[in-house]
Design a protein around this motif. Structure first.
Motif, PDB file in Angstrom:
ATOM      1  N   GLY A  40       0.621  -1.204   0.068  1.00 30.25           N
ATOM      2  CA  GLY A  40      -0.048   0.004   0.149  1.00 30.25           C
ATOM      3  C   GLY A  40       0.769   1.254  -0.055  1.00 30.25           C
ATOM      4  O   GLY A  40       1.951   1.265   0.050  1.00 30.25           O
TER       5      GLY A  40
ATOM      6  N   CYS B 282     -15.528   9.573  -3.805  1.00 34.38           N
ATOM      7  CA  CYS B 282     -15.075   8.298  -4.361  1.00 34.38           C
ATOM      8  C   CYS B 282     -16.045   7.502  -4.899  1.00 34.38           C
ATOM      9  O   CYS B 282     -17.293   7.338  -4.230  1.00 34.38           O
ATOM     10  CB  CYS B 282     -14.210   7.868  -3.135  1.00 34.38           C
TER      11      CYS B 282
ATOM     12  N   SER C 133     -13.861  -0.583  -0.567  1.00 37.24           N
ATOM     13  CA  SER C 133     -13.352  -1.205  -1.635  1.00 37.24           C
ATOM     14  C   SER C 133     -14.138  -1.188  -3.144  1.00 37.24           C
ATOM     15  O   SER C 133     -15.233  -0.474  -2.998  1.00 37.24           O
ATOM     16  CB  SER C 133     -13.726  -2.860  -1.030  1.00 37.24           C
TER      17      SER C 133
ATOM     18  N   ARG D  88      -6.884   4.185  -9.381  1.00 38.66           N
ATOM     19  CA  ARG D  88      -6.253   2.646  -9.034  1.00 38.66           C
ATOM     20  C   ARG D  88      -6.411   2.184 -10.457  1.00 38.66           C
ATOM     21  O   ARG D  88      -7.180   2.095 -11.218  1.00 38.66           O
ATOM     22  CB  ARG D  88      -7.438   1.898  -8.278  1.00 38.66           C
TER      23      ARG D  88
ATOM     24  N   LEU E  21      -4.722  -3.448  -5.378  1.00 38.18           N
ATOM     25  CA  LEU E  21      -5.001  -2.249  -4.492  1.00 38.18           C
ATOM     26  C   LEU E  21      -6.518  -2.129  -4.292  1.00 38.18           C
ATOM     27  O   LEU E  21      -6.899  -0.924  -4.350  1.00 38.18           O
ATOM     28  CB  LEU E  21      -4.307  -1.014  -4.654  1.00 38.18           C
TER      29      LEU E  21
ATOM     30  N   LEU F  34      -9.407   1.014  -0.143  1.00 40.36           N
ATOM     31  CA  LEU F  34      -9.104   2.312   0.055  1.00 40.36           C
ATOM     32  C   LEU F  34      -9.388   2.443   1.349  1.00 40.36           C
ATOM     33  O   LEU F  34     -10.509   2.650   1.793  1.00 40.36           O
ATOM     34  CB  LEU F  34      -9.498   3.262  -0.979  1.00 40.36           C
TER      35      LEU F  34
ATOM     36  N   PRO G  31      -4.356   3.626  -0.845  1.00 36.22           N
ATOM     37  CA  PRO G  31      -4.605   2.371  -1.622  1.00 36.22           C
ATOM     38  C   PRO G  31      -3.764   1.380  -1.192  1.00 36.22           C
ATOM     39  O   PRO G  31      -2.591   1.472  -1.031  1.00 36.22           O
ATOM     40  CB  PRO G  31      -4.147   2.933  -3.152  1.00 36.22           C
TER      41      PRO G  31
ATOM     42  N   ILE H 161      -1.105   2.892  -8.974  1.00 35.66           N
ATOM     43  CA  ILE H 161      -2.084   4.125  -8.787  1.00 35.66           C
ATOM     44  C   ILE H 161      -1.554   5.099  -9.485  1.00 35.66           C
ATOM     45  O   ILE H 161      -0.365   5.406 -10.051  1.00 35.66           O
ATOM     46  CB  ILE H 161      -2.344   4.444  -7.400  1.00 35.66           C
TER      47      ILE H 161
END
Length: 297
Positions: A168, A183, A220, A238, A242, A245, A258, A291
């Motif tokens: 991460g 998001c 997620s 993304r 990953l 989040l 991430p 990312i």
């Protein structure tokens, strides 16, 4: 800016490196845990909370820049790891109630593998010690363009036995109070109390807006998180793996982390850890993730 490294050394010892393209520039300290110190755009200003070169306690890091999360993130309760082979008691963090926190990679010097005007590749060859009982190799690759910073992460189990692991990245975004955060994550997760034996629970999300309030959530099934500045949009994308989040917002910054697994997943019974993203890596096996941070429309 806030503080930087572990001891009284000069800037050359910090391993300070900069990459840039057009108006976009990123500065790193290789020796202070492979950290990104500053990400700045000439029109947008600081994308991340900037960090300077003042000494800091390695167990109480500044809330600035960005650092790698290898081979786990979040808390290890009581600094304990239980695997199929045995139980390990690790060294805890005195500032986190004795729990271990965010893995040891951010407290080790990294090595520059390659560096150009717009790219940087760094690595860490970790030998098992009191902070993690398995050998591993971690790698971070950064590539910058006029509008975007691409970040690639990899973890290789270099032990001679299977090892749990995760990857991460932990950035501190500079976001003004009152600015909404959005998001497209589809799920929000809750972990059960340690020792309960229950599975993690996912709740569907019906809105992409997370408002302006301080909050901490584990998400997620996401592909983008973003917020609007006076000059335009800042977005985290993304690209691969990953799947989770971590969203942690305070009055002065927003962490959009991430990650490959849920925080606290190591406190679950071993048979439930895969449902929280924990993988068991065979010797020589690799985890990858990538990312991008984009500024602009």
């Amino acid at each position: 800016m806030q503080g930087l490294t572990f001891s009284d050394t000069n800037q050359q010892d910090y391993g300070l490196v900069t990459i840039r393209s057009g108006p976009f520039e990123a500065s790193f300290s290789v020796m202070a845990g492979g950290r990104l110190l500053q990400l700045m755009h000439r029109a947008y200003g600081d994308v991340l909370v900037p960090m300077d070169e003042h000494p800091y306690d390695e167990h109480d890091w500044p809330k600035a820049g960005a650092f790698p999360l290898f081979p786990y993130h979040g808390r290890l309760k009581n600094a304990a790891v239980v695997t199929e082979q045995q139980s390990f008691q690790l060294r805890g963090n005195p500032y986190r109630g004795g729990d271990a926190m965010h893995g040891p990679a951010q407290r080790r010097p990294w090595r520059i593998d390659s560096h150009s005007s717009c790219t940087l590749s760094i690595s860490l060859e970790y030998e098992a010690d009191e902070e993690w009982p398995y050998d591993f190799k971690a790698h971070q690759h950064f590539s910058i363009s006029d509008r975007c910073l691409d970040v690639g992460l990899s973890l290789v189990n270099t032990s001679d036995r299977p090892s749990p692991g995760g990857i991460g990245w932990h950035p501190y975004f500079a976001i003004a109070s009152g600015v909404p955060l959005s998001c497209d994550a589809q799920q929000c997760w809750t972990l059960p109390p340690a020792g309960s034996g229950d599975s993690p629970a996912a709740t569907p999300l019906e809105s992409t807006s997370f408002g302006v309030d301080p909050q901490s959530k584990q998400l997620s099934n996401w592909s983008r998180a973003s917020f609007l500045t006076s000059m335009g949009l800042v977005s985290l994308f993304r690209k691969s793996a990953l799947e989770y989040l971590v969203l942690h917002r305070t009055a002065t910054y927003a962490c959009l982390e991430p990650v490959s697994h849920l925080s606290g997943a190591f406190s679950l019974p071993r048979d439930l850890r895969p449902t929280a993203g924990i993988r068991e890596l065979a010797p020589g096996e690799t985890m990858l993730g990538s990312i991008s941070i984009l500024v602009g429309p």
